[in-house]
Design a protein around this motif. Sequence first.
Motif, PDB file in Angstrom:
ATOM      1  N   ARG A 151      52.677  46.554  97.844  1.00 47.71           N
ATOM      2  CA  ARG A 151      51.399  46.310  97.197  1.00 47.71           C
ATOM      3  C   ARG A 151      51.476  46.672  95.710  1.00 47.71           C
ATOM      4  O   ARG A 151      52.202  47.579  95.311  1.00 47.71           O
ATOM      5  CB  ARG A 151      50.301  47.149  97.854  1.00 47.71           C
ATOM      6  CG  ARG A 151      50.113  46.873  99.333  1.00 47.71           C
ATOM      7  CD  ARG A 151      48.904  47.631  99.872  1.00 47.71           C
ATOM      8  NE  ARG A 151      48.863  47.576 101.324  1.00 47.71           N
ATOM      9  CZ  ARG A 151      49.109  48.613 102.116  1.00 47.71           C
ATOM     10  NH1 ARG A 151      49.404  49.790 101.592  1.00 47.71           N
ATOM     11  NH2 ARG A 151      49.055  48.471 103.436  1.00 47.71           N
ATOM     12  N   ARG A 152      50.670  45.962  94.954  1.00 45.97           N
ATOM     13  CA  ARG A 152      50.590  46.281  93.537  1.00 45.97           C
ATOM     14  C   ARG A 152      49.953  47.653  93.363  1.00 45.97           C
ATOM     15  O   ARG A 152      49.046  48.039  94.069  1.00 45.97           O
ATOM     16  CB  ARG A 152      49.756  45.227  92.808  1.00 45.97           C
ATOM     17  CG  ARG A 152      50.384  43.841  92.801  1.00 45.97           C
ATOM     18  CD  ARG A 152      49.500  42.853  92.070  1.00 45.97           C
ATOM     19  NE  ARG A 152      49.312  43.261  90.673  1.00 45.97           N
ATOM     20  CZ  ARG A 152      48.533  42.613  89.815  1.00 45.97           C
ATOM     21  NH1 ARG A 152      47.848  41.542  90.207  1.00 45.97           N
ATOM     22  NH2 ARG A 152      48.417  43.028  88.564  1.00 45.97           N
ATOM     23  N   GLY A 153      50.433  48.404  92.430  1.00 47.78           N
ATOM     24  CA  GLY A 153      49.906  49.741  92.182  1.00 47.78           C
ATOM     25  C   GLY A 153      50.893  50.566  91.404  1.00 47.78           C
ATOM     26  O   GLY A 153      52.045  50.164  91.171  1.00 47.78           O
ATOM     27  N   ARG A 154      50.441  51.731  91.008  1.00 47.11           N
ATOM     28  CA  ARG A 154      51.279  52.615  90.188  1.00 47.11           C
ATOM     29  C   ARG A 154      52.166  53.480  91.072  1.00 47.11           C
ATOM     30  O   ARG A 154      51.728  54.033  92.084  1.00 47.11           O
ATOM     31  CB  ARG A 154      50.392  53.483  89.308  1.00 47.11           C
ATOM     32  CG  ARG A 154      49.568  52.685  88.302  1.00 47.11           C
ATOM     33  CD  ARG A 154      48.574  53.548  87.563  1.00 47.11           C
ATOM     34  NE  ARG A 154      49.182  54.704  86.947  1.00 47.11           N
ATOM     35  CZ  ARG A 154      48.548  55.555  86.135  1.00 47.11           C
ATOM     36  NH1 ARG A 154      47.256  55.340  85.864  1.00 47.11           N
ATOM     37  NH2 ARG A 154      49.158  56.585  85.609  1.00 47.11           N
ATOM     38  N   SER A 155      53.406  53.624  90.659  1.00 43.90           N
ATOM     39  CA  SER A 155      54.338  54.451  91.433  1.00 43.90           C
ATOM     40  C   SER A 155      53.984  55.922  91.339  1.00 43.90           C
ATOM     41  O   SER A 155      54.244  56.691  92.284  1.00 43.90           O
ATOM     42  CB  SER A 155      55.774  54.221  90.929  1.00 43.90           C
ATOM     43  OG  SER A 155      56.171  52.886  91.155  1.00 43.90           O
ATOM     44  N   ASP A 156      53.383  56.342  90.211  1.00 43.21           N
ATOM     45  CA  ASP A 156      53.074  57.764  90.077  1.00 43.21           C
ATOM     46  C   ASP A 156      51.973  58.195  91.057  1.00 43.21           C
ATOM     47  O   ASP A 156      51.961  59.347  91.520  1.00 43.21           O
ATOM     48  CB  ASP A 156      52.694  58.124  88.643  1.00 43.21           C
ATOM     49  CG  ASP A 156      51.563  57.272  88.089  1.00 43.21           C
ATOM     50  OD1 ASP A 156      51.082  56.381  88.806  1.00 43.21           O
ATOM     51  OD2 ASP A 156      51.180  57.499  86.916  1.00 43.21           O
ATOM     52  N   LEU A 167      51.621  57.002  94.105  1.00 43.98           N
ATOM     53  CA  LEU A 167      52.301  57.174  95.390  1.00 43.98           C
ATOM     54  C   LEU A 167      53.117  58.462  95.419  1.00 43.98           C
ATOM     55  O   LEU A 167      53.123  59.191  96.409  1.00 43.98           O
ATOM     56  CB  LEU A 167      53.214  55.980  95.657  1.00 43.98           C
ATOM     57  CG  LEU A 167      52.602  54.783  96.392  1.00 43.98           C
ATOM     58  CD1 LEU A 167      53.608  53.646  96.471  1.00 43.98           C
ATOM     59  CD2 LEU A 167      52.153  55.191  97.798  1.00 43.98           C
ATOM     60  N   ALA A 168      53.814  58.745  94.335  1.00 45.72           N
ATOM     61  CA  ALA A 168      54.614  59.969  94.259  1.00 45.72           C
ATOM     62  C   ALA A 168      53.717  61.200  94.356  1.00 45.72           C
ATOM     63  O   ALA A 168      54.034  62.174  95.070  1.00 45.72           O
ATOM     64  CB  ALA A 168      55.415  59.988  92.965  1.00 45.72           C
ATOM     65  N   ALA A 169      52.585  61.166  93.643  1.00 47.19           N
ATOM     66  CA  ALA A 169      51.655  62.293  93.693  1.00 47.19           C
ATOM     67  C   ALA A 169      51.113  62.485  95.102  1.00 47.19           C
ATOM     68  O   ALA A 169      50.995  63.615  95.597  1.00 47.19           O
ATOM     69  CB  ALA A 169      50.513  62.068  92.709  1.00 47.19           C
ATOM     70  N   GLN A 209      43.400  58.889  99.139  1.00 50.48           N
ATOM     71  CA  GLN A 209      43.434  57.486  99.579  1.00 50.48           C
ATOM     72  C   GLN A 209      44.861  56.995  99.763  1.00 50.48           C
ATOM     73  O   GLN A 209      45.204  56.395 100.793  1.00 50.48           O
ATOM     74  CB  GLN A 209      42.690  56.605  98.573  1.00 50.48           C
ATOM     75  CG  GLN A 209      42.611  55.141  99.008  1.00 50.48           C
ATOM     76  CD  GLN A 209      41.777  54.302  98.059  1.00 50.48           C
ATOM     77  OE1 GLN A 209      41.243  54.803  97.079  1.00 50.48           O
ATOM     78  NE2 GLN A 209      41.672  53.014  98.342  1.00 50.48           N
ATOM     79  N   ARG A 210      45.717  57.241  98.769  1.00 48.20           N
ATOM     80  CA  ARG A 210      47.122  56.835  98.917  1.00 48.20           C
ATOM     81  C   ARG A 210      47.819  57.683  99.974  1.00 48.20           C
ATOM     82  O   ARG A 210      48.722  57.219 100.671  1.00 48.20           O
ATOM     83  CB  ARG A 210      47.867  56.941  97.577  1.00 48.20           C
ATOM     84  CG  ARG A 210      47.261  56.119  96.446  1.00 48.20           C
ATOM     85  CD  ARG A 210      47.076  54.647  96.827  1.00 48.20           C
ATOM     86  NE  ARG A 210      48.318  53.941  97.046  1.00 48.20           N
ATOM     87  CZ  ARG A 210      48.995  53.304  96.087  1.00 48.20           C
ATOM     88  NH1 ARG A 210      48.529  53.292  94.845  1.00 48.20           N
ATOM     89  NH2 ARG A 210      50.104  52.675  96.366  1.00 48.20           N
TER      90      ARG A 210
END
Length: 543
Positions: A452-457, A459-461, A496-497
């Motif tokens: 999915r489109r989104g920021r990797s940071d 997800l990492a957080a 949420q993530r």
Amino acid sequence: MAEALATGEPLGLLDVASAFLSATDPRRDSPFRSDDAEPLPPREELVQAFLHVPRLEASALVAAIAGLTGDRVLRARAHREIALRGHVLPRWLTELDRARTADRAAEFGHVLGDGESLLLGVTLADGSELAVSVYVDHNLGTVVKDALVVPGALPDLIVLMQETTDDPDLGISELAPADVRARATEAIEDGARLFPPLETDTWPANRPLVEWAVGLLPAGGQGYQRPEWSSTDREALAVRVLGSPFATDLTDAHHRELLGDILWFGTDYGPGDPLRWSPVAVELLLVDWIPRKIVADARLLAKAPDVLRTLIRFAHAERGIRPELTAETLAAVDEFEPEHQEAIRSPRLQGPDALLATLGVLDPDELLAEQAQQELARVVGGAAALEELDAEPLPDEPFAWERVPDDVHGRVAEVVELVDRCCDAMLDVEHRTATRRLVAAAAEGDPEVFRRRGRSDTLAAAACWLVVRSNQQAGGGGLTTKELMAHFGLTGSPSQRGTALLKAIGAAAYDPAGPQLGSPRYLTSERRRQLIAARDASSDPRD
């Protein structure tokens, strides 16, 4: 009975008869009692025995019992036996059926509404007068908590109560006698169903006497009117509270959730008034109701006192309560907050289990030990995993690239690099290994999380947050969410993530105690040591 007759005063004799009727009242029996004492014979059997005792005291007792119960057959037989014996009893006793109540009645209550005393008067056949005060407690469910019957006229009792209090928030007001009967009858019946029963020096020993007096009042009155609150009504009230100037500090979703719970307490318990707050109501909410009824993370429940302070200020402003009373009620929040904070962090029974333990049906120690074992097993993924748990440190383990689909390698690499930087800067090797394992399991379990489109940071957080939260004891210290997010240059919540990652590895997406990864693979040696100690301590409830 001899002493009561010697005084010539009605109340002493009526008290003895009332105590006998109370002791033989079937309402005092309970299937939950563990009392091994020999039960009393049935009331009818005892009364028959008294009828065969040819003494003045026995005649007086049977006459009083017949009069208080209103049993016409028993009264006729008692009068016949007494006449045959030649016993002379006071007129007020032989003519209890001619007693009458006063034309007026009243209630004596406090503006904060914890309860009130219902007041009535009785005039006996010889002109003797009795005054009755029935205290109805709303915090316990609008039930009679105590009652007093005193010699003298009702106006004298009212004057005495007015003269002996200097509290400006206590007041006496007229109440229709029929309404007093309806309210007192309802509160007596509801109180009789409580277990364990409410007991004082006088109650329920004088309950039969009070019920007799109340039964002399005219019928057809209005009982207590409990307001009906729908979920829409509660939500509308919550909006008003949150929109008031008192709610400037209630900024997050947890505050709003707790406000809804507290309004639920106000509408469904006590008299059903969510804007009625007194020091006693504060104590019941913080020390008993929230710890017993609300299943949630201690970190969420810890915010309840702040929400309650806001609601108290709003409610007292709406009702025009004196500032001094508002200050007293807020001081009660301060007083009971430490006990509340301790209770929500302590092992405790909740819901039906708490009720059954109170009734003596369940052993609370055994049940708490069983629940503790179940909770620990849930954290690590099952009873077998809990039994085999060890405290070996997690190794410095390379990332498991073989578990990652080819098309998400690039995105996963970005996430792993950010994870490693965070763990190296703020955590340790064990957290880094646990978080790498989590990312690999998520990529294998649901690659769509990384497609999915989104920021990797973000997800990492979220991955780091899940591991950190799973390795901290509920309410414990350590790295805060705010500090963790700041490292990534982010604000807000990673939940949420985090939920998406939990679903990807097959863990529960929601847990009231906080996110749980459901496997010791993600737990540091320190956390596993804590779990082992808790497992061993709860394995035997006698420990």
